[in-house]
Design a protein around this motif. Structure first.
Motif, PDB file in Angstrom:
ATOM      1  N   SER A  43       0.850  -1.058  -0.069  1.00 18.44           N
ATOM      2  CA  SER A  43      -0.186  -0.044   0.154  1.00 18.44           C
ATOM      3  C   SER A  43       0.803   1.205  -0.041  1.00 18.44           C
ATOM      4  O   SER A  43       0.474   2.059  -0.725  1.00 18.44           O
ATOM      5  CB  SER A  43      -1.056  -0.002   1.295  1.00 18.44           C
ATOM      6  N   ALA A  44       1.858   1.233   0.814  1.00 12.47           N
ATOM      7  CA  ALA A  44       2.819   2.262   0.901  1.00 12.47           C
ATOM      8  C   ALA A  44       3.425   2.504  -0.416  1.00 12.47           C
ATOM      9  O   ALA A  44       3.610   3.711  -1.084  1.00 12.47           O
ATOM     10  CB  ALA A  44       3.859   2.168   1.800  1.00 12.47           C
ATOM     11  N   LYS A  85       2.218   1.862  -3.260  1.00 14.33           N
ATOM     12  CA  LYS A  85       1.344   2.501  -4.273  1.00 14.33           C
ATOM     13  C   LYS A  85       1.137   3.821  -3.915  1.00 14.33           C
ATOM     14  O   LYS A  85       0.937   4.578  -5.008  1.00 14.33           O
ATOM     15  CB  LYS A  85      -0.050   1.682  -4.174  1.00 14.33           C
ATOM     16  N   THR A  86       1.089   4.158  -2.902  1.00 13.91           N
ATOM     17  CA  THR A  86       1.031   5.596  -2.413  1.00 13.91           C
ATOM     18  C   THR A  86       2.161   6.584  -2.830  1.00 13.91           C
ATOM     19  O   THR A  86       2.028   7.786  -3.506  1.00 13.91           O
ATOM     20  CB  THR A  86       0.621   5.924  -0.887  1.00 13.91           C
ATOM     21  N   LEU A  87       3.491   5.963  -3.023  1.00 16.07           N
ATOM     22  CA  LEU A  87       4.688   6.814  -2.990  1.00 16.07           C
ATOM     23  C   LEU A  87       5.006   6.586  -4.708  1.00 16.07           C
ATOM     24  O   LEU A  87       5.788   7.448  -5.115  1.00 16.07           O
ATOM     25  CB  LEU A  87       5.691   6.201  -2.139  1.00 16.07           C
ATOM     26  N   VAL A  90      -3.534  11.627   7.485  1.00 17.70           N
ATOM     27  CA  VAL A  90      -2.203  12.208   7.125  1.00 17.70           C
ATOM     28  C   VAL A  90      -1.642  13.327   8.000  1.00 17.70           C
ATOM     29  O   VAL A  90      -0.364  13.376   8.227  1.00 17.70           O
ATOM     30  CB  VAL A  90      -2.138  12.549   5.572  1.00 17.70           C
ATOM     31  N   ASP A  98       6.225  12.118   3.135  1.00 21.02           N
ATOM     32  CA  ASP A  98       6.138  10.481   2.430  1.00 21.02           C
ATOM     33  C   ASP A  98       5.722   9.622   3.491  1.00 21.02           C
ATOM     34  O   ASP A  98       5.003   8.670   3.308  1.00 21.02           O
ATOM     35  CB  ASP A  98       7.181  10.339   1.716  1.00 21.02           C
ATOM     36  N   ARG A 104       2.176   9.964   4.585  1.00 19.47           N
ATOM     37  CA  ARG A 104       1.429   9.212   3.561  1.00 19.47           C
ATOM     38  C   ARG A 104       1.519   7.896   3.361  1.00 19.47           C
ATOM     39  O   ARG A 104       0.453   7.052   3.272  1.00 19.47           O
ATOM     40  CB  ARG A 104       1.766   9.935   2.059  1.00 19.47           C
ATOM     41  N   ALA A 105       2.704   7.269   3.436  1.00 14.73           N
ATOM     42  CA  ALA A 105       2.661   5.774   3.516  1.00 14.73           C
ATOM     43  C   ALA A 105       2.059   4.946   4.641  1.00 14.73           C
ATOM     44  O   ALA A 105       1.281   3.926   4.383  1.00 14.73           O
ATOM     45  CB  ALA A 105       4.171   5.558   3.274  1.00 14.73           C
ATOM     46  N   SER A 153      -1.537   5.050   4.534  1.00 11.72           N
ATOM     47  CA  SER A 153      -2.396   3.913   3.597  1.00 11.72           C
ATOM     48  C   SER A 153      -2.095   2.730   4.071  1.00 11.72           C
ATOM     49  O   SER A 153      -2.770   1.686   3.950  1.00 11.72           O
ATOM     50  CB  SER A 153      -1.278   3.770   2.194  1.00 11.72           C
ATOM     51  N   LYS A 176      -4.818   2.034   6.609  1.00  8.84           N
ATOM     52  CA  LYS A 176      -5.943   1.833   6.104  1.00  8.84           C
ATOM     53  C   LYS A 176      -5.900   0.295   5.712  1.00  8.84           C
ATOM     54  O   LYS A 176      -6.925  -0.503   5.636  1.00  8.84           O
ATOM     55  CB  LYS A 176      -6.062   2.718   4.760  1.00  8.84           C
ATOM     56  N   THR A 177      -4.891  -0.352   5.025  1.00 10.56           N
ATOM     57  CA  THR A 177      -4.804  -1.780   4.848  1.00 10.56           C
ATOM     58  C   THR A 177      -4.814  -2.738   6.038  1.00 10.56           C
ATOM     59  O   THR A 177      -5.582  -3.661   6.007  1.00 10.56           O
ATOM     60  CB  THR A 177      -3.522  -1.841   4.071  1.00 10.56           C
TER      61      THR A 177
END
Lengths: 199, 199
Positions: A190-191, A193-195, B83, B183, B186-187, B190, B193-194
């Motif tokens: 997931s990380a 995909k975000t980055l 975030v 980053d 954000r990572a 994600s 959430k997973t």
């Protein structure tokens, strides 16, 4: 990736490499990390101390290279999915990094790297770049499969899987089982995909 | 969270706590971590060595408590998004963890934790549980906002942000700037959430 030269560029005898590494593994099994000395390794391997210091910057790096991180490791298997590839890699790392010798050697090496920038640079060139190349390969496969829109900087991709794993094993002492390794792989996918940067 | 008792449950004088911590900070500024001794801290603070050992299990823990991790820290601010909350927390951690003293003290402490399970247990109770409580709070806010379907185990949520950050600073020496902190946030969002479990 092969390792045919010392950090100073001198050629090395691979038989001596193997002899030294085996001596370190034998010594670790007998005396543990606390009892490991370069003198004892030199005597056991039948080489001079200079031959050891040409190869390794410190006791911690010597133990790491011999007992934890095989620098001739090959690329991780292509499992057909990004999560699968990351999980396979996490299991390989766990096998190397979670045994009692590694739990003693790796934190000692990290503390040495913090005190010694030249050793840190050598460590980056000899071990870290190999690990990061695995992430370049895994991300490239995921781009080809359509799972990632583009590449991720390999040093950052490496942090997304190895960071939680490393911190769990050595800093925060969270028990790591296969279920948690799969969580690490799912989270890292997931990380990434975000980055990932779109082309 | 306040700290009103030693690990053995004895009440402590908060004035002595403050005096000892200030003495450690002064000594670190003068002599660095390598020159730090419990004898010198005791003399500087005007207390006995026993008063220091009642509070701290080792030189590394003493330096960590005084110079890196304020155990009276409050919950991270509510920024209105998952975030944003993770980024705010990452910036707080960076301010504590990326200075030269922390870069020396934290790897030394981690190496000690690996050798000393009793110290690791004390570290968990005094510092790690406080950090994990931040993640319980941040995840609860995200659930209330509808950003997460349910909670994430706090020790694992903590690894998702702190793991890459810790590994970048201390193990793999990746330069950390605000863009990389964002980053990480954000990572980690994600990843959470997973990993979040639906109710």
């Amino acid at each position: 990736m092969t390792e045919s030269a010392t950090p100073r560029g001198r050629p090395r005898d691979p038989r001596v490499d193997r002899t030294v590494r085996q001596a370190v593994r034998d010594a670790l099994a007998e005396t543990g990390y606390a009892g490991l000395t370069v003198d004892a390794i030199a005597a056991r391997a039948g080489v001079g101390k200079a031959a050891i210091y040409r190869r390794f910057g410190s006791k911690a790096e010597l133990a790491f290279a011999a007992a934890v991180h095989d620098i001739d490791v090959t690329a991780p298997p292509d499992t057909g999915s990004l999560v699968g590839d990351l999980y396979a890699l996490a299991r390989i790392v766990q096998a190397r990094a979670a045994n009692p010798v590694a739990r003693e050697v790796i934190p000692a090496l990290v503390a040495e790297l913090g005190r010694n920038p030249a050793l840190a640079e050598q460590f980056r060139g000899r071990f870290l770049d190999i690990e990061r190349a695995d992430f370049t390969e895994i991300c490239a496969r995921a781009v080809r499969r359509g799972e990632l829109p583009g590449p991720v900087r390999p040093d950052i991709a490496h942090l997304m899987l190895a960071g939680p794993h490393f911190a769990a094993l050595y800093a925060f002492h969270v028990p790591v089982d296969d279920a948690l390794l799969l969580d690490f792989a799912r989270a890292a996918a997931s990380a990434l995909k975000t980055l990932a940067v779109s082309p």
